[in-house]
Design an enzyme around this catalytic site. Structure first.
Site, PDB file in Angstrom:
ATOM      1  N   HIS A   1      44.100  -9.323  25.093  1.00 39.42           N
ATOM      2  CA  HIS A   1      43.861  -7.896  25.355  1.00 39.42           C
ATOM      3  C   HIS A   1      43.069  -7.717  26.652  1.00 39.42           C
ATOM      4  O   HIS A   1      43.330  -6.805  27.429  1.00 39.42           O
ATOM      5  CB  HIS A   1      43.129  -7.239  24.186  1.00 39.42           C
ATOM      6  CG  HIS A   1      43.979  -7.116  22.953  1.00 39.42           C
ATOM      7  ND1 HIS A   1      45.287  -6.650  22.994  1.00 39.42           N
ATOM      8  CD2 HIS A   1      43.734  -7.414  21.649  1.00 39.42           C
ATOM      9  CE1 HIS A   1      45.790  -6.665  21.764  1.00 39.42           C
ATOM     10  NE2 HIS A   1      44.878  -7.127  20.938  1.00 39.42           N
TER      11      HIS A   1
ATOM     12  N   ASP B   1      53.244  -4.389  25.956  1.00 37.63           N
ATOM     13  CA  ASP B   1      53.239  -5.196  24.732  1.00 37.63           C
ATOM     14  C   ASP B   1      53.258  -6.691  25.067  1.00 37.63           C
ATOM     15  O   ASP B   1      53.781  -7.098  26.102  1.00 37.63           O
ATOM     16  CB  ASP B   1      54.458  -4.821  23.878  1.00 37.63           C
ATOM     17  CG  ASP B   1      54.313  -5.294  22.445  1.00 37.63           C
ATOM     18  OD1 ASP B   1      53.167  -5.525  22.004  1.00 37.63           O
ATOM     19  OD2 ASP B   1      55.351  -5.455  21.767  1.00 37.63           O
TER      20      ASP B   1
ATOM     21  N   LEU C   1      47.630   8.368  42.562  1.00 37.94           N
ATOM     22  CA  LEU C   1      48.374   8.137  41.313  1.00 37.94           C
ATOM     23  C   LEU C   1      47.651   8.798  40.128  1.00 37.94           C
ATOM     24  O   LEU C   1      46.436   8.669  39.985  1.00 37.94           O
ATOM     25  CB  LEU C   1      48.479   6.622  41.076  1.00 37.94           C
ATOM     26  CG  LEU C   1      49.142   6.183  39.770  1.00 37.94           C
ATOM     27  CD1 LEU C   1      50.638   6.531  39.780  1.00 37.94           C
ATOM     28  CD2 LEU C   1      48.956   4.676  39.554  1.00 37.94           C
TER      29      LEU C   1
HETATM   30  C1  IPE Z   1      53.169  -0.743  20.835  1.00 40.09           C
HETATM   31  O1  IPE Z   1      53.043  -2.075  20.558  1.00 40.09           O
HETATM   32  C2  IPE Z   1      51.811  -0.114  21.015  1.00 40.09           C
HETATM   33  C3  IPE Z   1      51.110  -0.480  22.236  1.00 40.09           C
HETATM   34  C4  IPE Z   1      51.572  -1.228  23.203  1.00 40.09           C
HETATM   35  C5  IPE Z   1      49.786   0.094  22.373  1.00 40.09           C
HETATM   36  P1  IPE Z   1      52.945  -2.624  19.056  1.00 40.09           P
HETATM   37  O2  IPE Z   1      52.792  -4.105  19.172  1.00 40.09           O
HETATM   38  O3  IPE Z   1      51.902  -1.902  18.307  1.00 40.09           O
HETATM   39  O4  IPE Z   1      54.365  -2.237  18.469  1.00 40.09           O
HETATM   40  P2  IPE Z   1      55.200  -2.880  17.295  1.00 40.09           P
HETATM   41  O5  IPE Z   1      54.270  -3.031  16.130  1.00 40.09           O
HETATM   42  O6  IPE Z   1      55.671  -4.228  17.776  1.00 40.09           O
HETATM   43  O7  IPE Z   1      56.337  -1.955  17.059  1.00 40.09           O
HETATM   44  C1  IPE Z   2      49.943  -4.854  22.907  1.00 41.16           C
HETATM   45  O1  IPE Z   2      49.838  -6.203  22.610  1.00 41.16           O
HETATM   46  C2  IPE Z   2      48.594  -4.185  22.932  1.00 41.16           C
HETATM   47  C3  IPE Z   2      48.319  -3.319  21.778  1.00 41.16           C
HETATM   48  C4  IPE Z   2      49.154  -3.024  20.826  1.00 41.16           C
HETATM   49  C5  IPE Z   2      46.992  -2.753  21.693  1.00 41.16           C
HETATM   50  P1  IPE Z   2      50.007  -6.781  21.149  1.00 41.16           P
HETATM   51  O2  IPE Z   2      48.660  -7.085  20.594  1.00 41.16           O
HETATM   52  O3  IPE Z   2      50.863  -5.910  20.313  1.00 41.16           O
HETATM   53  O4  IPE Z   2      50.774  -8.134  21.472  1.00 41.16           O
HETATM   54  P2  IPE Z   2      51.851  -8.866  20.570  1.00 41.16           P
HETATM   55  O5  IPE Z   2      52.983  -7.911  20.375  1.00 41.16           O
HETATM   56  O6  IPE Z   2      51.163  -9.207  19.286  1.00 41.16           O
HETATM   57  O7  IPE Z   2      52.240 -10.074  21.355  1.00 41.16           O
HETATM   58 MG    MG Z   3      52.883  -5.903  19.977  1.00 39.10          MG
END
Ligand code: IPE
Ligand code: IPE
Ligand code: MG
Length: 232
Positions: free
Chosen positions: A28, A11, A122
């Site tokens: 991303h 995240d 892995l």
């Molecule tokens: C969790 O992150 C999902 C992934 C890393 C793919 P999110 O950004 O979607 O989670 P929330 O919304 O903060 O709970």
């Molecule tokens: C995690 O990064 C990747 C996915 C959920 C696909 P985020 O896009 O949720 O990043 P933040 O949480 O907004 O920083």
């Molecule tokens: Mg996120």
């Protein structure tokens, strides 16, 4: 002891991009790159299984353009993994409900699983359109169908029987779960499998998560007393 199975909630890509006044897509992409690099390090360390959260069942609720970018990025990276598979020993498989993905993307997942199935390095498991609750619902549906057809005695359903119906049926449970980006929640990741995983949360945003950061998490894991409810 190093964990046999490491799970990661990757995240913080959005915040990483925002800090640089860049669009989400740049974050991303940096995140996908970080996974490529880190999985090589994880293999060197000797961890056997790595399960990562790439796209959740809830992530469809993001703006359409971002969902499209994420799908495009997966297309591109999975193709790279297909091309790389000739020169590395990583096995790749997928968990989640893939019926909602575009057919060409589903096909790439199938190809990757197929061409890497005999690799002994892995084992990377990517969670794509994955939700812990959705996985348990799908497993329950399978069990109910078997019971309705008279092939399963409901009294025989126990934790093992249910585990075998999950997407992770062939994998051991994770020993350590790392979440980057600082949030203290599971966000619907591996709800069943994480029952006794050790947790490690870092403020570091996913694209900045390096092998140095991973070593900190592994060091913390080594100091844990895993009691599994017992009294040692
Ligand atoms: C969790 O992150 C999902 C992934 C890393 C793919 P999110 O950004 O979607 O989670 P929330 O919304 O903060 O709970
Ligand atoms: C995690 O990064 C990747 C996915 C959920 C696909 P985020 O896009 O949720 O990043 P933040 O949480 O907004 O920083
Ligand atoms: Mg996120």
């Amino acid at each position: 002891m190093i964990p046999r199975h490491l799970a990661i909630i990757m995240d913080g890509n959005g915040r990483w991009a925002k800090k640089r006044f860049m669009p989400h897509s740049v974050g991303h992409r940096a995140g996908a790159q970080a996974l490529r690099k880190l999985s090589e390090e994880i293999e060197k360390i000797g961890i056997k299984y790595l399960t990562v959260y790439a796209f959740s069942t809830e992530n469809w609720s993001r703006p359409e353009a971002e969902v499209r970018e994420l799908m495009g990025l997966m297309r591109e990276y999975f193709q790279q993994y297909i091309d790389d598979s000739k020169k590395n020993n990583m096995r790749m498989s997928f968990i989640g409900d893939h019926s909602r993905l575009d057919p060409d993307l589903q096909q790439k997942l199938g190809i990757l699983e197929d061409i890497t199935k005999d690799k002994t390095g892995l084992h990377v498991v990517l969670a794509v359109n994955y939700g812990g609750r959705d996985e348990i619902v799908r497993a329950t549906r399978k069990l109910a169908k078997e019971a309705a057809q008279g092939r399963l005695d409901p009294e025989k359903i126990d934790e093992d029987v249910l585990s075998k119906m999950l997407d992770t049926s062939t994998l051991p449970d994770p020993d350590l779960i790392i979440r980057t980006g600082g949030d203290l929640r599971l966000s619907n990741f591996l709800l069943w499998q994480l029952a006794y995983a050790e947790m490690y949360v870092t403020e570091t945003l996913w694209p900045d998560f390096t092998v140095k950061e991973l070593e900190k998490a592994l060091y913390s894991f080594q100091g844990r007393d895993r009691r599994f409810g017992g009294r040692p």
